[in-house]
Design an enzyme around this catalytic site. Structure first.
Site, PDB file in Angstrom:
ATOM      1  N   GLU A   1       8.944  -1.902   0.124  1.00  0.00           N
ATOM      2  CA  GLU A   1      10.325  -1.547   0.400  1.00  0.00           C
ATOM      3  C   GLU A   1      11.102  -1.293  -0.887  1.00  0.00           C
ATOM      4  O   GLU A   1      11.969  -0.437  -0.958  1.00  0.00           O
ATOM      5  CB  GLU A   1      10.942  -2.711   1.178  1.00  0.00           C
ATOM      6  CG  GLU A   1      12.393  -2.532   1.512  1.00  0.00           C
ATOM      7  CD  GLU A   1      13.043  -3.859   1.864  1.00  0.00           C
ATOM      8  OE1 GLU A   1      12.301  -4.858   1.991  1.00  0.00           O
ATOM      9  OE2 GLU A   1      14.267  -3.886   2.002  1.00  0.00           O
ATOM     10  N   PHE A   2      10.763  -2.059  -1.946  1.00  0.00           N
ATOM     11  CA  PHE A   2      11.575  -2.019  -3.154  1.00  0.00           C
ATOM     12  C   PHE A   2      10.946  -1.214  -4.285  1.00  0.00           C
ATOM     13  O   PHE A   2      11.520  -1.085  -5.347  1.00  0.00           O
ATOM     14  CB  PHE A   2      11.835  -3.434  -3.656  1.00  0.00           C
ATOM     15  CG  PHE A   2      12.641  -4.263  -2.711  1.00  0.00           C
ATOM     16  CD1 PHE A   2      14.017  -4.183  -2.712  1.00  0.00           C
ATOM     17  CD2 PHE A   2      12.021  -5.116  -1.810  1.00  0.00           C
ATOM     18  CE1 PHE A   2      14.774  -4.945  -1.849  1.00  0.00           C
ATOM     19  CE2 PHE A   2      12.775  -5.888  -0.937  1.00  0.00           C
ATOM     20  CZ  PHE A   2      14.158  -5.796  -0.957  1.00  0.00           C
ATOM     21  N   GLY A   3       9.737  -0.739  -4.083  1.00  0.00           N
ATOM     22  CA  GLY A   3       9.075   0.003  -5.151  1.00  0.00           C
ATOM     23  C   GLY A   3       7.574  -0.028  -4.944  1.00  0.00           C
ATOM     24  O   GLY A   3       7.100  -0.422  -3.870  1.00  0.00           O
TER      25      GLY A   3
ATOM     26  N   LYS B   1       4.099  -6.301  -7.365  1.00  0.00           N
ATOM     27  CA  LYS B   1       5.153  -5.532  -6.695  1.00  0.00           C
ATOM     28  C   LYS B   1       6.275  -5.403  -7.684  1.00  0.00           C
ATOM     29  O   LYS B   1       6.693  -6.404  -8.279  1.00  0.00           O
ATOM     30  CB  LYS B   1       5.696  -6.308  -5.501  1.00  0.00           C
ATOM     31  CG  LYS B   1       4.855  -6.203  -4.275  1.00  0.00           C
ATOM     32  CD  LYS B   1       5.638  -6.746  -3.105  1.00  0.00           C
ATOM     33  CE  LYS B   1       4.701  -7.015  -1.959  1.00  0.00           C
ATOM     34  NZ  LYS B   1       5.409  -7.518  -0.800  1.00  0.00           N
TER      35      LYS B   1
ATOM     36  N   MET C   1      -5.694  -8.896  -2.762  1.00  0.00           N
ATOM     37  CA  MET C   1      -6.469  -8.922  -1.528  1.00  0.00           C
ATOM     38  C   MET C   1      -7.222  -7.593  -1.428  1.00  0.00           C
ATOM     39  O   MET C   1      -6.633  -6.553  -1.103  1.00  0.00           O
ATOM     40  CB  MET C   1      -5.537  -9.125  -0.334  1.00  0.00           C
ATOM     41  CG  MET C   1      -4.737 -10.414  -0.410  1.00  0.00           C
ATOM     42  SD  MET C   1      -5.760 -11.888  -0.245  1.00  0.00           S
ATOM     43  CE  MET C   1      -6.067 -11.871   1.500  1.00  0.00           C
TER      44      MET C   1
ATOM     45  N   ASN D   1      -9.242  -6.028   0.437  1.00  0.00           N
ATOM     46  CA  ASN D   1      -9.354  -5.155   1.605  1.00  0.00           C
ATOM     47  C   ASN D   1      -8.016  -4.731   2.207  1.00  0.00           C
ATOM     48  O   ASN D   1      -7.991  -4.159   3.302  1.00  0.00           O
ATOM     49  CB  ASN D   1     -10.254  -5.807   2.661  1.00  0.00           C
ATOM     50  CG  ASN D   1     -11.724  -5.608   2.324  1.00  0.00           C
ATOM     51  OD1 ASN D   1     -12.139  -4.498   1.989  1.00  0.00           O
ATOM     52  ND2 ASN D   1     -12.508  -6.667   2.344  1.00  0.00           N
ATOM     53  N   GLY D   2      -6.913  -5.006   1.495  1.00  0.00           N
ATOM     54  CA  GLY D   2      -5.617  -4.501   1.940  1.00  0.00           C
ATOM     55  C   GLY D   2      -5.153  -5.066   3.275  1.00  0.00           C
ATOM     56  O   GLY D   2      -5.579  -6.141   3.685  1.00  0.00           O
TER      57      GLY D   2
ATOM     58  N   ASP E   1       7.901 -11.626  11.892  1.00  0.00           N
ATOM     59  CA  ASP E   1       7.296 -10.284  11.844  1.00  0.00           C
ATOM     60  C   ASP E   1       5.783 -10.400  11.690  1.00  0.00           C
ATOM     61  O   ASP E   1       5.175  -9.710  10.881  1.00  0.00           O
ATOM     62  CB  ASP E   1       7.914  -9.480  10.695  1.00  0.00           C
ATOM     63  CG  ASP E   1       7.652  -7.981  10.845  1.00  0.00           C
ATOM     64  OD1 ASP E   1       7.144  -7.565  11.910  1.00  0.00           O
ATOM     65  OD2 ASP E   1       7.937  -7.229   9.898  1.00  0.00           O
TER      66      ASP E   1
ATOM     67  N   ASN F   1       0.972  -6.989   8.566  1.00  0.00           N
ATOM     68  CA  ASN F   1       1.485  -7.959   7.594  1.00  0.00           C
ATOM     69  C   ASN F   1       0.478  -9.050   7.264  1.00  0.00           C
ATOM     70  O   ASN F   1       0.838 -10.099   6.736  1.00  0.00           O
ATOM     71  CB  ASN F   1       2.797  -8.564   8.100  1.00  0.00           C
ATOM     72  CG  ASN F   1       3.902  -7.534   8.074  1.00  0.00           C
ATOM     73  OD1 ASN F   1       3.885  -6.648   7.223  1.00  0.00           O
ATOM     74  ND2 ASN F   1       4.828  -7.618   8.999  1.00  0.00           N
TER      75      ASN F   1
HETATM   76  P1  AMP Z   1       4.393  -4.852   1.262  1.00  0.00           P
HETATM   77  O1  AMP Z   1       5.579  -4.371   0.552  1.00  0.00           O
HETATM   78  O2  AMP Z   1       4.160  -6.312   1.057  1.00  0.00           O
HETATM   79  O3  AMP Z   1       4.378  -4.488   2.719  1.00  0.00           O
HETATM   80  O4  AMP Z   1       3.128  -4.118   0.594  1.00  0.00           O
HETATM   81  C1  AMP Z   1       2.852  -2.738   0.768  1.00  0.00           C
HETATM   82  C2  AMP Z   1       1.360  -2.499   0.772  1.00  0.00           C
HETATM   83  O5  AMP Z   1       0.779  -2.869  -0.470  1.00  0.00           O
HETATM   84  C3  AMP Z   1       0.613  -3.322   1.822  1.00  0.00           C
HETATM   85  O6  AMP Z   1       0.576  -2.707   3.066  1.00  0.00           O
HETATM   86  C4  AMP Z   1      -0.772  -3.439   1.206  1.00  0.00           C
HETATM   87  O7  AMP Z   1      -1.538  -2.314   1.511  1.00  0.00           O
HETATM   88  C5  AMP Z   1      -0.488  -3.465  -0.282  1.00  0.00           C
HETATM   89  N1  AMP Z   1      -0.456  -4.859  -0.769  1.00  0.00           N
HETATM   90  C6  AMP Z   1       0.615  -5.688  -0.819  1.00  0.00           C
HETATM   91  N2  AMP Z   1       0.269  -6.885  -1.323  1.00  0.00           N
HETATM   92  C7  AMP Z   1      -1.045  -6.818  -1.612  1.00  0.00           C
HETATM   93  C8  AMP Z   1      -1.998  -7.751  -2.150  1.00  0.00           C
HETATM   94  N3  AMP Z   1      -1.648  -8.995  -2.480  1.00  0.00           N
HETATM   95  N4  AMP Z   1      -3.279  -7.351  -2.292  1.00  0.00           N
HETATM   96  C9  AMP Z   1      -3.634  -6.087  -1.930  1.00  0.00           C
HETATM   97  N5  AMP Z   1      -2.783  -5.181  -1.414  1.00  0.00           N
HETATM   98  C10 AMP Z   1      -1.510  -5.534  -1.259  1.00  0.00           C
END
Ligand code: AMP
Length: 854
Positions: A517-519, A539, A588, A590-591, A632, A637
Site C-alpha cells: 500500500e505504501f510502496g 517494505k 517468505m 513462496n510469497g 482481514d 494475507n
Molecule cells: P503487503 O503490503 O504486506 O500486502 O505485501 C505485498 C506483497 O509483497 C505480498 O502480497 C507478497 O507477495 C509480498 N511480500 C510481503 N511480505 C513478504 C515477505 N515477508 N516475504 C515474501 N514476500 C512478501
C-alpha cells in the site's frame, strides 16, 4: 547375476540368485568390456515352458515396502526367424515371505505374484559381444512385509530373456535437522501411509511446541509442525544453539537472539541468561531483564508550602535524577514541633493527607486537620521501584510550616484547578470542565460515580449512579495482551517500544517482489553485528508521504513487533532514522498463499494442505489469546516459506480500509472484504476472534480449492443475501468430509457456536495423526443431502449457468449437446479457467440431491 550397489538415498539389500531348472548362467562383456554375468533363457522353439529362477533369502531390514529394480533384455518374437506361436514376450515375477532363511524348496503355489513383466518402449542399448542388447529397466514394489525376509522368483513361460541385474532396496527419509529438532533416519511405511516422527531438540534447546514431521512413502519429509528453541543463555546458529558471548544475554527460551547487556549491567561469562547490575544499580523484581539497571531518585526540589488556616498545601518539583525509572512516588513524614529547644514528635493519626501520605504519584499533597498556631516539619521523600533495594540514604527534603488559627468549615473553598478532597470511604473529584479523566484506578474493579453541579447559588442534586468497570489489564501470568498503537499518545513511542531500529547499512536490497500500500516490497539480506546473514523482506515508504501515512505505515511494525510465534510473520526491525523509512521482516520464499496455491493446483497431498491449515490456525490462536482481532484473514494475507510453513501477515491499521482490494464499502460506510467477513461484522462491525474464525473457514475453503475465489463471480450483494438465507459454500473438489464440516462449523450464524481457534488446532492435529479420517470425500456420494444448504431451484442448463454467473457459456453447452442437467454429470468440461467452478457446481447439484427436470 550382477548385483547393483545402489548409491542413492535407498538402502540395498544383499542379493544372490540360485540357479534352477534350465536357466543358463553365462558371462558376457558390457560396453566397457567388463565382465557382466547374466541369466539367460531362450527356449522359444519348444512349447510348454515353465522355467524358474529364484533368489536366496533377502532380509527385510525393518522395511515394510521394498522396491525391486530389474534390468533385462527380451527378444522380440518377430525378430527370431521360424519360431512357433508359443513364443512369449513377457515373464513373471513372484515373492514368498518367510522367517526361514534356508528354504531350499518353495512350491510354485506358495509364491505371490508381483507382476507380469514385459519389455518397455524405453530402453538403453548395450553392445554385448557382437550384438546390441536393448536393456529394459522396470521397478516394482511389494508392501506390508512383516516376516524376517523374502525370496524373489522369476518364471519364464517360453520367452528369450537375459536377466542382467536385480536391485532390491527400500526408502528412508534421511536424518535431518529442522527448527532445531533432529529427525532420525526413518524407514518409510507400507502402502502410502505416512510415518509420524517426533523430533529431538538439539543441544541446549528445549521444546517450544512438540516438533513433529511425517516421513512419506517416497522418502520425503512432510508437514513440519512445532519447533525447539534455544534455552536461556543460548541462541540459534545454523542447526544448533550457541552460547551467548560475554557482554550479552538471553533471558527466555522464546527470545530469538542474545542481546547486549542493558545499560548499567554486564555479563562476564558465556551463556548468561541475565546481566548483573553494576554497583549502586539495581533491578526491581518486576523489571524485565531487558531493562537497564536503575538506582533510587535524588531528592524532590523547589518545595512550596501554602498555609490556609489549619491546612497546608505542599508542592514540589520532581527529583532531577529519576534514577533511570518512571515509577517515582513520594512519601511524607509529618512531625509536630514545640518548645524553645524545638522538640519534634510524630503527628499521629489526627492529621489527614489528601490524596494520601504514602505512595503519592503527584507532586502535591494537602495536609488537613492540623493544630492551629503550631509548628510542623514535613519530610518529603522521593522513591522509585528500586529504593527498597538500595542501602544508600533516600533523597529527601524537609519543609517547616506554622499554622494559623481555625477558620470556617473548609467545605466552601473553591479552587481554580481540579483538586482532590477526601471524605471517609469515597472520593470527591472537582472539575470546571464537563469531562473528567480519573486515573490511578485498580484494574478489574467496579467503580460507581455520581455527578452534581455547583454554581454560585450552591450545589444541585446528584444525578443517577454511573457504574463502570475498569478492564482486566492484568491477565493470567504467561499471557500477553496486544497493545493497540492508538493507545499511545505518541505513536513513535509505540514503534520504539516494539520494533528494533536497524542501521540501514546492514541491509542489502536485492529484488522487487511486490507492491504494498505504501510502496515497494523488496527482498534482500540483513546482516546484524554478531549474527548470521538472513534473507528478509523489506517494505519501504514511498517518498512524499504525509505524517499520517508514515504513522500508519509504521503501525504495522508496532503491531507485528508484539508477536512472537512460528506462524506469525516475524518483524526483524525498522529503519526510521534515515530515508526511506523501512520495515524489515523475515523473508517468505513462496510469497502469498493464494498465488502459491494457484501456481501448484492439485499438487499437494491432503495431509500437506491440512498441515498448512494447522499452521494458520495455530497463529490465529496465538493472536486471539493476545486479544488481537485480525479482521482481514484471507489466503492473500498468509505468506508461505520454503518449508511450506504458513504465517499470518498484514497487520497495518489502515489495511482493511485502504490496502485490501477486496474491501468494499458497506451500507454503514465501513470498507470490508465481504466474502471473508462474518455476517455480524458486515452488519454492525462486530469484529471479534469469532469473526476471525468465520474468515478462517473461508481460508480453509480457499486452501482446499487451491486458491479458488470464494463464491466465484457472485456479486457482494448476492453473497450477503445468500449467506443470510443460510447458503454456505459447498465442499471443493476432493475435499474430505471432516474438513468441510469444520468449515461449516466456522460459518455458524451464531458467533458463540463457532469453534475457538484452540479447538480448530486440536481438530486438525487429530486429523494429521489419524489421516484415515480424511479419506471420505465430501463430494463422492451422489445422494447425500445437506439440510443446511438450500437447494438450487434450477431446472434447465440455461438457468443453472445463469445461477452460477456463467451465462456466457450457454451457447457452448447447447451446441455441445448438453441440454439436460443429467447430461452435465457425465460431461467432460474443457473450458479453461471456469472448468473447476463448473465441475464443483455440478457436484454441488449432485450432492444437494436436486431433482432434475427438463
Ligand atoms: P503487503 O503490503 O504486506 O500486502 O505485501 C505485498 C506483497 O509483497 C505480498 O502480497 C507478497 O507477495 C509480498 N511480500 C510481503 N511480505 C513478504 C515477505 N515477508 N516475504 C515474501 N514476500 C512478501
Amino acid at each position: 547375476m550382477a548385483i547393483y550397489e545402489g548409491r542413492q538415498s535407498s538402502s540395498v539389500l544383499r542379493l544372490s540368485l540360485d540357479q534352477e531348472h534350465t536357466h543358463t548362467h553365462i558371462h558376457v562383456m558390457d560396453e566397457r568390456n567388463t565382465p557382466m554375468r547374466t541369466y539367460q533363457v531362450c527356449n522359444v522353439m519348444e512349447a510348454s515352458q515353465n522355467n524358474w529362477l529364484r533368489t536366496r533369502h533377502i532380509a527385510r531390514d525393518g522395511a515394510q515396502r521394498v522396491y525391486i529394480e530389474i534390468k533385462f533384455t527380451l527378444r522380440d518374437c518377430n525378430s527370431l526367424p521360424g519360431v512357433p506361436g508359443t513364443c512369449k514376450e513377457t515373464f513373471n515375477m513372484f515373492y514368498y515371505e518367510s522367517n526361514n532363511a534356508n528354504l531350499w524348496f518353495i512350491k510354485e503355489s506358495q509364491y505371490i505374484k508381483i507382476d507380469t513383466i514385459a519389455a518397455d518402449e524405453s530402453f538403453t542399448q548395450v553392445d554385448v559381444g557382437d550384438r546390441v542388447m536393448k536393456l529394459n529397466t522396470e521397478v516394482r514394489d511389494i508392501s506390508n512385509l512383516s516376516k524376517k525376509g523374502f525370496y524373489l522368483a522369476f518364471q519364464d513361460l517360453g520367452a528369450c530373456i537375459a536377466l542382467v541385474s536385480v536391485r532390491v532396496f527400500y526408502k528412508k527419509c534421511p536424518l535431518t535437522v529442522l527448527n532445531l529438532a533432529q529427525f532420525p533416519d526413518t524407514v518409510t511405511g507400507g502402502d502410502s501411509a505416512l510415518v509420524e516422527v517426533r523430533g529431538l531438540c538439539v543441544n541446549a534447546s528445549e521444546e517450544f511446541e512438540a516438533p513433529r514431521m511425517y516421513c512419506s512413502a517416497d522418502g520425503g519429509w512432510l508437514v513440519p509442525i512445532g519447533r525447539c528453541v534455544c534455552k536461556p543463555g543460548y541462541e540459534e546458529h545454523k542447526d544448533f544453539c550457541q552460547p551467548c558471548r560475554p557482554g550479552s544475554y538471553k533471558a527466555s527460551a522464546t527470545d530469538a537472539y542474545c542481546t547486549k547487556c542493558p545499560p548499567h549491567s554486564s555479563s562476564h561469562l558465556e551463556r548468561a541468561s541475565e546481566c548483573v547490575c553494576e554497583n549502586g544499580f539495581h533491578r526491581a523484581e518486576t523489571d524485565p531483564r531487558s531493562m537497564a539497571c536503575t538506582r533510587p531518585p535524588s531528592a524532590p526540589e523547589n518545595t512550596i508550602s501554602t498555609v490556609n488556616e489549619t491546612c497546608v498545601t505542599l508542592e514540589w518539583s520532581p527529583p532531577r535524577d529519576t534514577g533511570g525509572r518512571g515509577d517515582i512516588t513520594y512519601s511524607l513524614r509529618c512531625r509536630k514541633c514545640s518548645g524553645d529547644d524545638i522538640k519534634c514528635a510524630p503527628c499521629g493519626s489526627g492529621v489527614h493527607f489528601v490524596p494520601r501520605q504514602f505512595g503519592l504519584s503527584v507532586a502535591m499533597v494537602m495536609v488537613t486537620d492540623l493544630q492551629p498556631h503550631s509548628n510542623y516539619s514535613f519530610t518529603i521523600e522521593s522513591l522509585n521501584g528500586v529504593s527498597d533495594l538500595s542501602p544508600t540514604p533516600r533523597g529527601a527534603v524537609m519543609v517547616n510550616v506554622t499554622t494559623s488559627q481555625t477558620g470556617r468549615n473548609t467545605r466552601g473553598q473553591t479552587h481554580e484547578q481540579t483538586h482532590y478532597s477526601f471524605k471517609q470511604n469515597y472520593t470527591v473529584l472537582k472539575t470546571r470542565s464537563n469531562v473528567m479523566t480519573v486515573d490511578g484506578l485498580k484494574p478489574g474493579t467496579t467503580y460507581v460515580f455520581r455527578v452534581r453541579a455547583r454554581t454560585e447559588g450552591g450545589y444541585g442534586n446528584y444525578g443517577g449512579e454511573i457504574e463502570l468497570e475498569t478492564s482486566h489489564e492484568v491477565k493470567l501470568p504467561g499471557s500477553k495482551t496486544y497493545i493497540h498503537p492508538h493507545t499511545y499518545e505518541d505513536p513513535n513511542q509505540a514503534v520504539r517500544d516494539f520494533a528494533k531500529e536497524i542501521d540501514a547499512s546492514s541491509i542489502r536490497i536485492e529484488r522487487v517482489i511486490g507492491a504494498g500500500e505504501f510502496g515497494e516490497v523488496c527482498s534482500g539480506r540483513l546482516r546484524l553485528q554478531g549474527k548470521r546473514e538472513i534473507y528478509v523482506a523489506i517494505k519501504s515508504l514511498k517518498a512524499g508521504y504525509s505524517d499520517k501515512q508514515r504513522r500508519d505505515f509504521l503501525s504495522e511494525a508496532s503491531i507485528m513487533g508484539q508477536f512472537d510465534h512460528p506462524n506469525i510473520i516475524r518483524l526483524e526491525g525498522v529503519v526510521t532514522r534515515c530515508k526511506p523509512v523501512m520495515i524489515i521482516t523475515e523473508f517468505m520464499e513462496n510469497g502469498s498463499l493464494d498465488t502459491f496455491l494457484k501456481k501448484h493446483d492439485g499438487q499437494f497431498t491432503v495431509i500437506q494442505l491440512v498441515g498448512m491449515l494447522r499452521g494458520i490456525a495455530s497463529g490465529m490462536k496465538y493472536l486471539s489469546d493476545m486479544s488481537y482481532v485480525h479482521r482481514d484473514l484471507a489466503a492473500r494475507n498468509i505468506l508461505v516459506n520454503s518449508n511450506l510453513v504458513c504465517k499470518v501477515s498484514d497487520f497495518g491499521l489502515s489495511r482493511v480500509l485502504e490496502d485490501d482490494p477486496e474491501a468494499a464499502y458497506t451500507t454503514r460506510g465501513g470498507k470490508i472484504p465481504i466474502r471473508w467477513t462474518s455476517p455480524e461484522a458486515i452488519a454492525y462491525r462486530k469484529f471479534t476472534s469469532a469473526s476471525d474464525v468465520w474468515s478462517y473457514g473461508i481460508v480453509m475453503w480457499e486452501v482446499v480449492s487451491y486458491g479458488e475465489r470464494p463464491y466465484w463471480e457472485m456479486s457482494n450483494q448476492d453473497v450477503i443475501k445468500a449467506i443470510d438465507e443460510g447458503y454456505r459454500l459447498p465442499a471443493p473438489m476432493d475435499c474430505p468430509v471432516v474438513l468441510h464440516q469444520l468449515m461449516l462449523d466456522c460459518w455458524e450464524k451464531g458467533r458463540s457456536e463457532r469453534p475457538k481457534f484452540g479447538q480448530i488446532v486440536t481438530t486438525l492435529d487429530k486429523l494429521i495423526r489419524n489421516p484415515a479420517r480424511l479419506r471420505e470425500l465430501a463430494n463422492s456420494s451422489v445422494c447425500r443431502e445437506d439440510p443446511t444448504t438450500p437447494e438450487f431451484s434450477v431446472s434447465t442448463v440455461e438457468e443453472w449457468l445463469e445461477a452460477i454467473k456463467m451465462g456466457q457459456y450457454k451457447e457452448n453447452f447447447s451446441s455441445a449437446g448438453y441440454v439436460t442437467l443429467d447430461s452435465l454429470v457425465k460431461m467432460d468440461v474443457t473450458l479453461a479457467g471456469h472448468q473447476k467452478k463448473i465441475l464443483s457446481s455440478v457436484q454441488s447439484l449432485q450432492t444437494q440431491g436436486t431433482h432434475v427436470q427438463v
